[in-house]
Design a protein around this motif. Sequence first.
Motif, mmCIF file in Angstrom:
data_model
loop_
_atom_site.group_PDB
_atom_site.id
_atom_site.type_symbol
_atom_site.label_atom_id
_atom_site.label_comp_id
_atom_site.label_asym_id
_atom_site.label_seq_id
_atom_site.Cartn_x
_atom_site.Cartn_y
_atom_site.Cartn_z
ATOM 1 N N SER A 544 0.837 -1.199 0.000
ATOM 2 C CA SER A 544 0.000 0.000 0.000
ATOM 3 C C SER A 544 0.869 1.246 0.000
ATOM 4 O O SER A 544 1.968 1.251 0.563
ATOM 5 N N ARG A 562 -4.366 6.051 2.640
ATOM 6 C CA ARG A 562 -3.716 4.796 2.249
ATOM 7 C C ARG A 562 -4.410 4.261 0.998
ATOM 8 O O ARG A 562 -5.628 4.075 0.987
ATOM 9 N N TYR A 563 -3.597 4.015 -0.029
ATOM 10 C CA TYR A 563 -4.139 3.471 -1.273
ATOM 11 C C TYR A 563 -3.509 2.108 -1.537
ATOM 12 O O TYR A 563 -2.281 1.956 -1.535
ATOM 13 N N THR A 564 -4.350 1.092 -1.757
ATOM 14 C CA THR A 564 -3.897 -0.266 -2.056
ATOM 15 C C THR A 564 -4.217 -0.562 -3.508
ATOM 16 O O THR A 564 -5.398 -0.761 -3.867
ATOM 17 N N SER A 567 -6.446 -3.843 -4.698
ATOM 18 C CA SER A 567 -7.901 -3.787 -4.515
ATOM 19 C C SER A 567 -8.487 -2.428 -4.859
ATOM 20 O O SER A 567 -9.704 -2.259 -4.857
ATOM 21 N N LYS A 568 -7.605 -1.463 -5.110
ATOM 22 C CA LYS A 568 -7.999 -0.067 -5.356
ATOM 23 C C LYS A 568 -8.757 0.531 -4.170
ATOM 24 O O LYS A 568 -9.550 1.463 -4.333
ATOM 25 N N ALA A 569 -8.487 -0.014 -2.981
ATOM 26 C CA ALA A 569 -9.144 0.489 -1.773
ATOM 27 C C ALA A 569 -8.447 1.764 -1.291
ATOM 28 O O ALA A 569 -7.217 1.876 -1.331
ATOM 29 N N VAL A 570 -9.238 2.719 -0.824
ATOM 30 C CA VAL A 570 -8.730 3.990 -0.296
ATOM 31 C C VAL A 570 -9.253 4.171 1.118
ATOM 32 O O VAL A 570 -10.457 4.056 1.360
ATOM 33 N N ARG A 571 -8.358 4.427 2.055
ATOM 34 C CA ARG A 571 -8.768 4.780 3.427
ATOM 35 C C ARG A 571 -8.178 6.138 3.773
ATOM 36 O O ARG A 571 -6.992 6.359 3.573
ATOM 37 N N ASP A 589 0.680 -0.340 9.841
ATOM 38 C CA ASP A 589 -0.456 0.561 9.679
ATOM 39 C C ASP A 589 -0.267 1.870 10.428
ATOM 40 O O ASP A 589 -1.116 2.766 10.335
#
Length: 699
Positions: A544, A562-564, A567-571, A589
């Motif tokens: 990430s 945080r960009y992964t 999975s293209k997940a963004v937090r 983290d």
Amino acid sequence: MTPQRSTGAGAEAELPEYAGHYPLESCLGSGGMGVVHLARSTSGLKLAVKVVHAEFARDPEFRGRFRQEVAAARRVSGAFTAPVVDADPEAARPWMATLFIPGPTLSEHVKRNGPMPAAQLRRLMAGLAEALRDIHRVGVVHRDLKPSNVLLAEDGPKVIDFGISRPKDSELRTETGKLIGTPPFMAPEQFRRPREVGPAADIFALGSVLVHAATGRGPFDSDSPYVVAYQVVHDEPDLTGVPESLAPLVLRCLAKEPEDRPTPDELMRELRSVAASYDTQAFIPAQRTGDDAPAPEPSGAGPAPGPRGRFGRRAALAAGALVLALGAVLTGLLWPGDGGGPAAGRTTAPATAAKVTAWRAKPPGKGSGMPLCVDGAGTLLCFRSGLAYALDPTHGTLLWRRSVAGERTSGTPAFSGGLLLVPTDGGRRVVALDPASGAPRWQRDMSGPGGMQSTGGMLLVTGADGTVTGLAGASGDTKWHRRVAGQGTPALASYAGDPLAYAASASADGAYTLVSAVDPGSGGTRWQARLKGTLQPIGSQGGSLFLLAVDPATGEANAVVRYTPGSKAVRRVALSVPLMAPQADVRGDAVHLLAAGGSLYALDLGTGKQLWHVETSVSRGSAPVSSAGHVYFTAPDGRLLAFDAHDGSLVGQTPPRLDTNAGEVAGVLPTPLLAGARVCAASPDGTVFGVAARDPAGW
């Protein structure tokens, strides 16, 4: 009007005639850090102009403190403070101009008129609670709230003076000889754990200020600052004379533990229950006129003499209390210069841990400034004033030294392709040295690079035209030369353990940022993502990428993202207050941010929460680094500081090691390096040292 000569202790015999383009008309008051003058703007607006004493203008640490004061005052300028009109913290005599506020200080008012009645005390407490609410909302802790820093204007109290170093406030000093407050109005944690001070310390000070306003003395009262320090930490406050309706609330403000004190919002709710409505008549019973109205008192001025009932009752114990207080203050209550004692915190090395010997290496050769060091596969490779050298990180032994033929370094050296790469001549040239001997292996001239980054055994050089060149770190040979799709002039970033380099460019309106992941071996783009907002990469972990979200209008960071890519997940985790120019460390983290001005924040991107934040009282610091349950960073005076990664408490610090040339300020503060069981750092006097990473309390 010709400026008046100062008669205050320690002030200059002849005061300056101008601050910037503002003519100084008269001296309003002298404090520990500077002199406050009356001035007028071109349009005739009355100003109060603070000019730093000449002796402190030559001290880099004080200049840093003053820059921090200006930044804090600008951030909180509003209804409850004196708004900043202009400032120049980089002038030969740094200065700051704020709006002139007619009205006496609370200290002056009490001396002239005696204790305040209950109705005025309620309005004072409510006004100060509102002021602290606004101050704390923007991430500022005043640390020196006292009667002489409260102006009584017609529309309510104004909190002034956001400087936290005052050499003449009292006899109590930190390890570098600079004070952190005024003893009668300091909280217990300012004596016990001075660098853990948070907003609750201002609430304690508010309670002490209210007692002074109600009685003419403080809740802890003595002519000796050492005795006051002992009382603040150990004794119960004397609230004799405080109105019964307010005494319980004041007592809560004076709780020994920060978590037991009310917040400003809680104070205002409690005050509404004390009085259903507030009197809105003019706050000042006897408004003064003339140019002498708002003069801040000399910082050393203490509370007016008043009843001393508590000490009268303890007259028979005075001598013994003084001895105990002095002993406690000098041996444990205050913080020692080496960072040991109570100020070093709770974390200690495990009883079963092997002993790690500290070392300190003197700088080889002549020169000045802080050495810049990198980890060269188990060897510390350093560069200072045209001299490269290598140290054994276990014992600090000098392994070799070599002059880099009259070259001027420009940026931090790197270790790539098994060689030490030293950028010189403003980044237009790179010299590669053998880490085992210091022998030169290759050198390359660069054609006006826009930046340089080492990763994956490659040296990535961005030219002024935006083209990136990939050089093999081991040989200096060009492997590829190309642009990064969608990136104008990319400033590439790389992180330990990550095989990729990253570029990010925000849209003109700041609405989105294009992030590119670059393969350093080929220059190809592995992936791209268009993410919301203006973002800056700060680290990568576990596949990430971590980025700071920045307000394009102010430049302040307001969140961590945080960009992964898989999975293209963004937090996104919002910061409780915006931070100016934070430097970051990413570990798992956990993200630790050290902002300009010394605010240290911890966030957990796994849970999506901000964990804690502390005000370190360091004017600026290096990038932080975390390991062994601690967060480490270097201060401008050469101290290495360690904070507990779980709760933010200070657990240890090394002594300051200043350069003999006090006028020289390090442009870059090197990040501490983790070398096995040690953390290694550099200082302005040129030394490099290593201490036990797991035992900051023993530094």
